[in-house]
Design an enzyme around this catalytic site. Structure first.
Site, short mmCIF file in Angstrom:
data_model
loop_
_atom_site.label_atom_id
_atom_site.label_comp_id
_atom_site.label_asym_id
_atom_site.label_seq_id
_atom_site.Cartn_x
_atom_site.Cartn_y
_atom_site.Cartn_z
N HIS A 1 0.68 -1.33 0.04
CA HIS A 1 -0.14 -0.30 0.38
C HIS A 1 0.87 0.93 -0.04
CE1 HIS A 1 -2.50 -3.57 1.26
NE2 HIS A 1 -3.45 -2.78 1.39
N LEU B 1 -9.71 -3.07 9.89
CA LEU B 1 -9.65 -0.95 10.22
C LEU B 1 -11.05 -1.18 11.26
CD1 LEU B 1 -10.29 -0.12 6.57
CD2 LEU B 1 -8.62 0.39 7.89
N ASP C 1 -10.02 6.59 6.30
CA ASP C 1 -11.73 6.54 6.23
C ASP C 1 -12.47 5.10 6.37
OD1 ASP C 1 -11.65 9.21 4.54
OD2 ASP C 1 -10.65 8.52 3.69
N GLY C 2 -11.58 4.36 6.31
CA GLY C 2 -11.86 3.13 7.22
C GLY C 2 -12.30 2.91 8.24
N HIS D 1 -4.02 2.65 -3.49
CA HIS D 1 -3.95 2.67 -2.20
C HIS D 1 -3.41 1.42 -1.58
CE1 HIS D 1 -6.45 0.81 1.07
NE2 HIS D 1 -6.62 -0.65 0.55
N GLU E 1 -19.95 -3.60 23.44
CA GLU E 1 -19.16 -4.73 23.63
C GLU E 1 -18.10 -4.81 22.21
OE1 GLU E 1 -22.55 -5.16 22.73
OE2 GLU E 1 -23.50 -6.06 24.59
N HIS F 1 -24.31 -16.24 31.26
CA HIS F 1 -26.09 -17.01 30.51
C HIS F 1 -24.97 -17.63 29.38
CE1 HIS F 1 -27.20 -13.77 32.92
NE2 HIS F 1 -28.61 -13.75 32.66
N HIS G 1 -31.16 -14.54 23.08
CA HIS G 1 -30.35 -14.71 23.83
C HIS G 1 -29.82 -16.08 24.53
CE1 HIS G 1 -32.08 -10.54 24.44
NE2 HIS G 1 -31.46 -10.54 25.25
N ARG H 1 -26.14 -19.35 34.40
CA ARG H 1 -26.97 -18.07 35.05
C ARG H 1 -27.72 -19.30 36.70
NH1 ARG H 1 -32.67 -17.31 34.80
NH2 ARG H 1 -33.13 -15.50 35.74
C1 TPP Z 1 -13.05 -4.17 8.76
C2 TPP Z 1 -11.79 -4.42 7.07
N1 TPP Z 1 -12.58 -4.03 6.18
C3 TPP Z 1 -11.75 -4.13 5.19
C4 TPP Z 1 -10.76 -4.43 5.64
C5 TPP Z 1 -9.77 -3.80 3.65
N2 TPP Z 1 -9.28 -2.66 3.40
C6 TPP Z 1 -7.85 -2.15 3.60
S1 TPP Z 1 -7.92 -0.61 2.93
C7 TPP Z 1 -9.63 -0.81 2.59
C8 TPP Z 1 -10.02 0.56 2.40
C9 TPP Z 1 -9.09 2.47 2.47
O1 TPP Z 1 -9.84 3.14 3.03
P1 TPP Z 1 -8.59 4.24 3.66
O2 TPP Z 1 -9.21 3.32 4.72
O3 TPP Z 1 -10.07 5.12 3.07
O4 TPP Z 1 -7.96 4.27 3.16
P2 TPP Z 1 -6.25 5.29 2.51
O5 TPP Z 1 -6.77 3.97 1.22
O6 TPP Z 1 -7.13 6.11 2.41
O7 TPP Z 1 -5.08 5.05 2.98
C10 TPP Z 1 -10.47 -1.18 3.07
C11 TPP Z 1 -12.12 -1.98 2.74
C12 TPP Z 1 -9.70 -4.34 6.39
N3 TPP Z 1 -8.78 -4.05 6.52
N4 TPP Z 1 -10.27 -4.24 7.16
MG MG Z 2 -8.41 7.17 2.55
#
Ligand code: TPP
Ligand code: MG
Length: 688
Positions: free
Chosen positions: A46, A136, A178-179, A286, A433, A483, A495, A541
């Protein structure tokens, strides 16, 4: 959105340590190119975010983050969390440049087998990586836990020191993408951080408007700054610099502004892959190498003629000044810490013990004992055990996701962890949680803390991604899941856990512990604390009678994961059961004995711990010749067939539960003495 890339090489405005003469090729340019080269060499990775944010990482590692590259485990250090773990090369580049011991060869072998530079940062693998990130949102929420633990320790050990004057004052710095912000866990975690006024937490949000599928406007239109403001954060915005780069001076100012009672979010505008002329701002930057043509174009734009992985001596000398800064910071801290130690010898000894991973003396003797025949739920037993442990272990604290009473998690007299009382030992997580589980990881990563937290077993599903990271990292977190079966009764199938035990047992590195009664519960708590790994204590429980097994046999048997609780000279069959079904098995054995059929009964509180035992012990509990085996567990049969074997039977629940009082729900799903007896008879008959 893209702004033209500069024609001249970037300078290093973030050269915060201040140099008299700027090197020919500056540290930031070097960092951008190392990220580029490592991804090109790996053929995957990346590059975009690491190239664009090189100045941000440098600003943190050279100025704001209090760390000492020569001592990655220095207790007084701040923490840096790369929540957007995909940009790992951004972190590795700083770990190389600032002197953590990573070498150029480690960057050359980025993402290769056994390298120190795996695809996403892995805790315990690369010095300087503070937590494993990649899913993420996890890093963000883990960082919230770190900040909570630092606040708590500060209040427990050095409450009287003036603000900023304590060796326990530390800050957590986070880089999120963003993620991270889109993931729901960040909303839970941000709410907790704002509520607890964690002003030792600073998050830089890389607001680069781009993600894998394209512009973030495809999926998001929320006002992120407004959202965090509503969560009680102090929010600053930093726009792009005129040349299209991140505005590092404005970021520096935003990071430097005094923090007063709130966590800080800096919404930082950036352009992915800037200043690569064609890759800038593109989603394609990316997660794939830029390619030879664009790599050359980036070198041109930066005015660099050096080849891949070439680092000028003066650049390295400049960036390694981080070592001098680190030595100064850590030795000043050491002095302050020694002053604190001299003034608080008892607290210092306690802290040292906890940080060394040792348990206090006399813990086993202090555990409550339970008389055979006493009837109490294992959740109640756990609640009693917690009081005994808490009295001897100041490092133990815990909480629940709004189920403290039903989970029996409260430390009586421990007070609530709140902004005015951060020494409180009971955290009220609200119904969150997932963030609770991630934050537990963060708390455990601040060494010296032992943390537990509860919810219903069925909702472990809401925690699973963080449990997985705890297992990957081997953290000493303890989940209390009460539980634990249809016996919870009329709350019904939403539950009532069915597949959860099997799903949790499928996770590598994780221990599921389902004690049969109060005595096993106390033994299980002790074993979990001694083992220092991630474990879930699965609690019932409903009241269960304490078996007549001698205490030493229980303690040893639980520690080994399974043991014989009833035996006969030549048993016709063996029943293997866990948790509340052990008493069912014992009742069935009793009934069959009255008919002249003798059984062995094995209690198996932890399949993982039993699997660790040597073959001789395992064979002593479940001899190969004792092949008429009936497994009883009020949950899915999935995963039990290997124990049952070809001549075995499994009394299980392979569909959902139902809403009915406990006894009716158990009966409706075959969890009765009659059914176990009938199943054993049938198995014996079929083998005869
Ligand atoms: C929970 C989760 N879902 C999906 C991914 C796969 N994934 C890696 S980066 C990304 C999104 C990239 O966008 P952003 O977070 O904006 O990162 P940027 O490219 O701007 O660095 C995804 C969907 C992940 N790492 N974690
Ligand atoms: Mg981004």
């Amino acid at each position: 959105m893209s702004t033209a890339a500069p024609a001249a090489p970037g300078v290093a405005p973030s050269d915060a340590a201040g140099t008299a003469t700027a090197p020919a090729v500056d540290t930031v340019t070097t960092a951008r190119l190392l990220a580029l080269d490592a991804v090109e060499a790996a053929g995957s990775g990346h590059p975009g975010t690491a190239i664009a944010l090189a100045p941000v990482a440098e600003l943190l590692f050279r100025k704001h983050l209090r760390h000492d590259p020569a001592q990655p485990d220095w207790a007084g250090r701040d923490r840096f969390v790369l929540s957007c773990g995909h940009a790992s090369i951004l972190l590795y580049t700083q770990l190389f440049l600032t002197g953590y011991g990573l070498e150029l060869d480690d960057l050359r072998s980025f993402r290769a087998l056994d390298s120190l530079t795996p695809g996403h940062p892995e805790y315990g693998h690369t010095p300087g990586v503070e937590t494993t990130t990649g899913p993420l949102g996890q890093g963000f929420a883990t960082a919230v836990g770190m900040a909570m633990a630092m606040k708590h320790e500060r209040a427990v050990y050095d409450a009287d020191a003036a603000a900023g004057a304590s060796p326990f004052d530390r800050t957590v710095w986070v880089l999120a993408s963003d993620g991270d912000i889109q993931e729901g866990i960040s909303a839970e975690a941000a709410a907790i951080a704002g509520h607890h006024r964690l002003d030792n937490l600073v998050v830089i949000y890389d607001d680069n408007d781009i993600q894998i599928e394209g512009a973030t406007t495809l999926s998001s239109s929320e006002d992120v700054a407004g959202r965090f403001t509503a969560h009680g954060w102090d929010v600053a915005r930093v726009e792009l610099a005129a040349d299209g780069d991140v505005d590092i001076e404005a970021l520096d100012a935003a990071l430097s502004a005094p923090r007063a009672g709130k966590p800080r979010l800096v919404v930082l505008k950036s352009q992915i892959a800037w200043p690569a002329p064609n890759a800038v701002g593109m989603a394609a930057s990316h997660g794939a190498p830029l390619g030879a043509t664009e790599a050359a174009a980036l070198r041109d734009v930066l005015g660099v003629t050096t080849g891949p992985f070439e680092v000028a001596d003066e650049v390295l000398a400049e960036s390694r000044r981080a070592l001098t800064r680190g030595a100064e910071l850590s030795s000043a801290w050491q002095e302050s810490f020694e002053g604190w130690t001299a003034a608080h010898p008892e607290a210092a000894a306690q802290l040292h013990r906890a940080q060394s991973g040792l348990l206090p003396e006399g813990l086993e003797a202090a555990l409550p004992t339970f008389a055979p025949g006493d009837a109490l739920a294992t959740r109640d037993a756990s609640g009693k055990v917690i009081q005994a442990l808490a009295a001897l272990m100041p490092e133990l604290w815990g909480g629940s996701a709004d189920l403290a009473e039903p989970n029996r998690t409260a430390i009586h007299g421990g007070g609530s962890f709140l902004p005015a009382t951060p020494a409180g030992r009971n955290v009220h997580w609200g119904v969150r949680e997932h963030a609770m589980a991630a934050a537990m990881n963060g708390i455990s990563l601040v060494s010296g803390n032992r943390f537990f937290a509860g919810t219903f077993l069925v909702f472990s599903d809401y925690q699973r991604p963080s449990i997985r990271l705890a297992s990957l990292m081997g953290l000493p977190v303890t989940y209390l899941w009460s539980h634990d079966s249809v016996a919870l009764g009329s709350d019904g199938p939403t539950h009532q856990p069915i597949e959860h035990l099997a799903a949790l047992r499928a996770m590598p590195g994780f221990s599921v512990v389902r004690p049969a009664d109060a005595a096993e519960t106390a033994a299980a708590w002790l074993a979990i604390l001694q083992r220092r790994g991630p474990a879930g204590l699965v609690l019932a429980r409903q009241p269960i009678e304490v078996a007549a097994t001698p205490a030493e046999v229980v303690a040893e048997g639980v520690r080994r994961g399974a043991y014989v609780v009833r035996d006969a000279a030549a048993p016709a069959a063996v029943i293997v059961a866990t948790g509340s079904e052990v008493s069912l098995a014992l009742a069935a054995a009793e009934q069959l004995a009255a008919e002249g059929t003798q059984l062995r009964v094995v209690s198996m509180p932890s399949r993982e711990w039993f699997a660790e035992q040597d073959a001789a012990y395992r064979a002593s509990v479940l001899p190969a010749g004792m092949d008429v085996r009936v497994v009883v567990e009020a949950a899915t049969s999935f995963g039990w067939h290997d124990v049952a074997g070809p001549h075995g039977r499994i009394v299980s629940i392979d569909g959902f539960g139902l809403s009915a009082p406990a006894a009716d729900a158990l009966a409706a799903r075959g969890m009765t003495v009659e059914n176990v007896v009938a199943t054993v008879r049938e198995a014996i008959g079929a083998r005869a």
